[in-house]
Design a protein around this motif. Structure first.
Motif, PDB file in Angstrom:
ATOM      1  N   ARG A 367       0.786  -1.384  -0.116  1.00 15.21           N
ATOM      2  CA  ARG A 367      -0.254   0.136  -0.060  1.00 15.21           C
ATOM      3  C   ARG A 367       0.804   1.109   0.102  1.00 15.21           C
ATOM      4  O   ARG A 367       0.364   2.301  -0.533  1.00 15.21           O
ATOM      5  N   MET A 370       1.795   1.831  -3.330  1.00  8.02           N
ATOM      6  CA  MET A 370       0.705   2.256  -4.177  1.00  8.02           C
ATOM      7  C   MET A 370       0.564   3.865  -4.065  1.00  8.02           C
ATOM      8  O   MET A 370       0.315   4.773  -4.800  1.00  8.02           O
ATOM      9  N   ALA A 399      -5.117  -3.784  -3.299  1.00  5.61           N
ATOM     10  CA  ALA A 399      -3.886  -3.824  -3.143  1.00  5.61           C
ATOM     11  C   ALA A 399      -3.177  -5.009  -3.977  1.00  5.61           C
ATOM     12  O   ALA A 399      -2.089  -5.088  -4.535  1.00  5.61           O
ATOM     13  N   TRP A 402      -3.216  -4.618  -7.623  1.00  7.44           N
ATOM     14  CA  TRP A 402      -2.168  -3.440  -7.897  1.00  7.44           C
ATOM     15  C   TRP A 402      -0.634  -4.197  -8.098  1.00  7.44           C
ATOM     16  O   TRP A 402       0.209  -3.679  -8.697  1.00  7.44           O
ATOM     17  N   TYR A 403      -0.648  -4.964  -6.857  1.00  8.01           N
ATOM     18  CA  TYR A 403       0.642  -5.871  -6.809  1.00  8.01           C
ATOM     19  C   TYR A 403       0.753  -6.462  -8.113  1.00  8.01           C
ATOM     20  O   TYR A 403       1.946  -6.679  -8.451  1.00  8.01           O
ATOM     21  N   VAL A 544      -9.898   1.287   0.650  1.00 11.85           N
ATOM     22  CA  VAL A 544      -8.675   1.361  -0.458  1.00 11.85           C
ATOM     23  C   VAL A 544      -9.102   1.287  -2.024  1.00 11.85           C
ATOM     24  O   VAL A 544      -8.350   1.502  -2.772  1.00 11.85           O
ATOM     25  N   GLU A 551      -4.083   3.764   1.855  1.00  5.81           N
ATOM     26  CA  GLU A 551      -4.019   3.109   3.082  1.00  5.81           C
ATOM     27  C   GLU A 551      -5.274   3.629   3.998  1.00  5.81           C
ATOM     28  O   GLU A 551      -5.596   4.682   3.939  1.00  5.81           O
ATOM     29  N   ARG A 573      -3.490   8.641  -1.680  1.00  5.14           N
ATOM     30  CA  ARG A 573      -2.511   8.103  -2.736  1.00  5.14           C
ATOM     31  C   ARG A 573      -1.781   9.332  -3.303  1.00  5.14           C
ATOM     32  O   ARG A 573      -2.303  10.435  -3.303  1.00  5.14           O
TER      33      ARG A 573
END
Ligand code: 6R9
Length: 657
Positions: A367, A370, A399, A402-403, A544, A551, A573
């Motif tokens: 996060r 991000m 998350a 995104w990862y 999120v 976060e 963000r």
């Protein structure tokens, strides 16, 4: 009283997730784990574990796989003898892999060192001889209070080699936290450094040891590694590592110890009361650490470069930097520093430099990445990455995605691994190449492990239902107790579902419609809003999933009307813009939560903060946020990774930001 479908359930089920990612055919074909593992374990659990124990070298073979006659005190591989350090080091040299790099160490200021297995064997042998010369032998306790430098790993393995127990204390903890831990297990020796690098600058470490040792009479000697060249106070207790260890012989014959010989103590901070010294032993622990590391990360010792970003002060550093990986003859990266020193691309630079293929980290860091923005990983070549892992907290679906997209190139399987200091090794996780992964869910118990979600009565909840996570079968790497406190061990883990004989993990969980397990945060953190039992995790995941939020942490604060009201703390963000924290935007966020999971979960209040209070392993300390939300003085902050964070939060809130 409001009627709702959630009533009568231990926990409401609010969020649903329909995305799944099946393994590619190529991955499945080469995977270490095969679907048959599940059936094999089911057919005969003990035979299955006996087979896994064969991964190790035993000087004497066991006569019984499991002795559970004195439950909840387990004995695994009864009668077997082995040396844990020999299994992690020497046998790889003996099998002809002495020249393989075990550790690519990367210092924060940019220094680096490649350590082969042959060199690791020499270093560990010298350290073992040095410790023995200081009077350390089997069952003595040694405190290790160090940054992430190779000597920390040498020290742990030297203890294991001698049958001494290490108690690693996170280098960010205060002198008082160190003292109470040294005192509880009466450590004879403390191994430390003069200083440590923190965010690019050398900071003293030894003064905290001096203070702790002054109040801990059990300590006879302090062994000090020179890392930062910081000046240190010196008494006749102190010995320099480079003087004592470097002059030792690099030959040392390991002795075989009983399978149940104690290996280490690691303290976990309960939310209340003194920290618990979690005790682990040798044969069962190493078997499960090794088995899980091999199958969950699909480790190929000849070609992979593995990197677990944990600190050795956390159990993840014990099981997935030291014991699991080294027992599997890994080549791994160990990094000393913070992820944004000297710049926010440091991790990706390291991945590119060493061609890291397996990367294991915590949701909090994902996060944070991000928040820093996707353009940062995009600048590096991350194509070597083929398996990604997550541990420490529930990973919010956004998350996770995104990862996958920004680090895993849209294809590397993500293993979300649930486990605890107490469980010693991974318990719930998808097996890459076998299980289709699902963002946000740890999914299912590994072959050989029994886990269930049950209600208040200990009855398994149906698919779609929420409750408590329990472990219903003993497992090899289970804790053997709490140091010096049998009663507390029974009370904490085995009394809640004593009748059923379940281990109570203290986590809320639910099954989705496919029967996959979702972890929902600590039971102590569950919020009760108008009779609905709402998990912190689901509200945080909903927050999120909004594009402006990096976060989020939510807590239940007492509320005259609803019992508790949801108070959310959010970090925005990077690039979200100033207006993202304005009144309009906050309203939009509240509405977003209502839309995602229902009006009952709409936060009463949302506060934008620059940071969240976290432990060494990145867990959010909601207890401290509850203090803020209920306008109380903030409680004990000794186990925060960075104790200044609470001041930052309070200052930000007072200035109305
Ligand atoms: C390994 C470790 C244990 C607690 C555990 C749970 C949380 C860990 C998780 C997870 C959801 C995961 N936790 N992994 N929650 N999904 N994949 O973290 O040990 O520091 O003892 O903490 O961490 O709440 O009970 P430890």
């Amino acid at each position: 009283m409001t009627q709702s479908p959630g009533q009568g359930q231990a926990l409401d089920n609010l969020l649903t997730e329909s995305r799944t990612f099946p393994p590619s055919d190529e991955f499945a074909a080469q995977a270490n784990a095969k679907p048959e593992l599940y059936e094999e374990a089911k057919a005969d659990r003990e035979a299955f574990w006996a087979k896994q124990a064969e991964r190790l070298h035993w000087d004497t073979k066991w006569t019984q796989v499991l002795d559970w006659s004195d439950a909840p005190f387990a004995k695994w591989f009864v009668g077997g003898k082995l040396n844990v350090a020999y299994n992690c080091v020497d046998r790889h040299v003996e099998s002809g892999h002495g020249e393989q790099v075990a550790i690519h160490w990367e210092g924060e200021p940019g220094d680096s060192r490649a350590i082969t297995y042959a060199e690791l064997q020499r270093e560990v042998s010298k350290a073992a001889n040095a410790l023995a010369s200081l009077g350390i032998g089997a069952e003595d306790r040694v405190a290790i209070y160090m940054p992430m430098i190779p000597e920390a790993i040498f020290a742990m393995l030297a203890c294991a080699r001698l049958g001494a127990m290490h108690s690693v204390v996170f280098g960010g903890f205060s002198a008082e936290a160190l003292r109470t831990r040294i005192e509880d297990s009466e450590c004879k020796l403390v191994i430390t450094t003069d200083g440590q690098y923190r965010r690019g600058n050398p900071a003293p470490l030894k003064p905290a040891v001096d203070e702790a040792v002054a109040g801990a009479p059990s300590v006879e000697k302090v062994l000090v590694v020179k890392r930062t060249n910081t000046e240190v106070a010196w008494t006749d207790k102190e010995v320099w590592w480079h003087e004592l260890v470097d002059s030792q012989s690099d030959q040392h014959t390991p002795e075989a110890f009983d399978s149940e010989h104690p290996l280490f103590i690691l303290y976990t901070s309960g939310t209340t009361g003194k920290p618990k010294g979690i005790l682990h032993t040798s044969g069962g622990y190493l078997t499960q650490a090794s088995y899980t590391h091999y199958n969950v990360f699909d480790l190929k010792p000849d070609t992979d470069v593995y990197w677990c970003t944990a600190d050795i002060g956390w159990v993840t550093g014990h099981s997935y930097i030291v014991y699991g990986p080294l027992s599997n003859r890994v080549t791994q990266v160990v990094y000393e520093g913070t992820p944004n020193t000297p710049h926010e691309g440091r991790h990706w630079e390291i991945v590119q430099k060493y061609g890291v293929s397996i990367y294991y980290t915590a949701p909090t860091l994902i996060r944070t990445f991000m928040k820093w923005g996707a353009d940062i990983p995009a600048k590096y070549d991350l194509s070597s990455l083929r398996v990604l892992g997550s541990v420490g907290e529930p990973i919010n679906p956004e998350a996770w995605i995104w990862y996958r997209e920004n680090v895993g190139g849209g294809k590397a399987p993500i293993v979300d691994t649930w486990w605890q200091t107490e469980t010693g090794a991974i318990m719930i996780s998808p097996l890459p190449g076998v299980v289709s992964t699902k963002p946000g869910s740890a999914q299912r118990p590994l072959p050989g492990i029994g886990a269930k979600v049950v209600n208040d009565e200990g009855v398994e909840v149906p698919h779609g239902g929420g409750g408590y996570l329990v472990l219903d079968e003993p497992w090899p790497s289970m804790l053997r107790g709490i140091w010096g406190d049998e009663e507390r061990y029974k009370e904490t883990y085995w009394s809640r579902f004593a009748e059923q004989g379940f281990y109570f993990a203290g986590d809320g969980a639910k099954y989705d419609d496919d029967g996959d397990i979702w972890l929902l945060g600590r039971v102590d953190d569950v919020m009760n809003v108008s009779g609905h039992r709402i998990s912190t995790t689901e509200v945080e995941s909903a927050l999120v999933s909004h594009p402006t939020v990096a976060e989020a942490a939510v807590v239940g604060a007492s509320d005259a009307t609803t019992g508790q009201g949801i108070v959310a703390f959010v970090i925005l963000r990077g690039g979200a813009g100033d207006e993202a924290g304005g009144a309009e935007a906050i309203k939009a966020l509240r509405d977003h939560v209502a839309k995602e999971i229902g009006p009952i979960a709409k936060p009463r209040q949302i506060m934008v903060v620059p940071e969240l209070p976290k432990t060494r392993s990145g867990k959010i300390m909601r207890r401290l946020l509850r203090d803020v939300a209920e306008n109380r003085a903030v409680g004990d902050v000794t186990t925060l990774a960075d104790s200044s964070v609470m001041d930052l939060i309070s200052a930000g809130l007072q200035s109305g930001k």
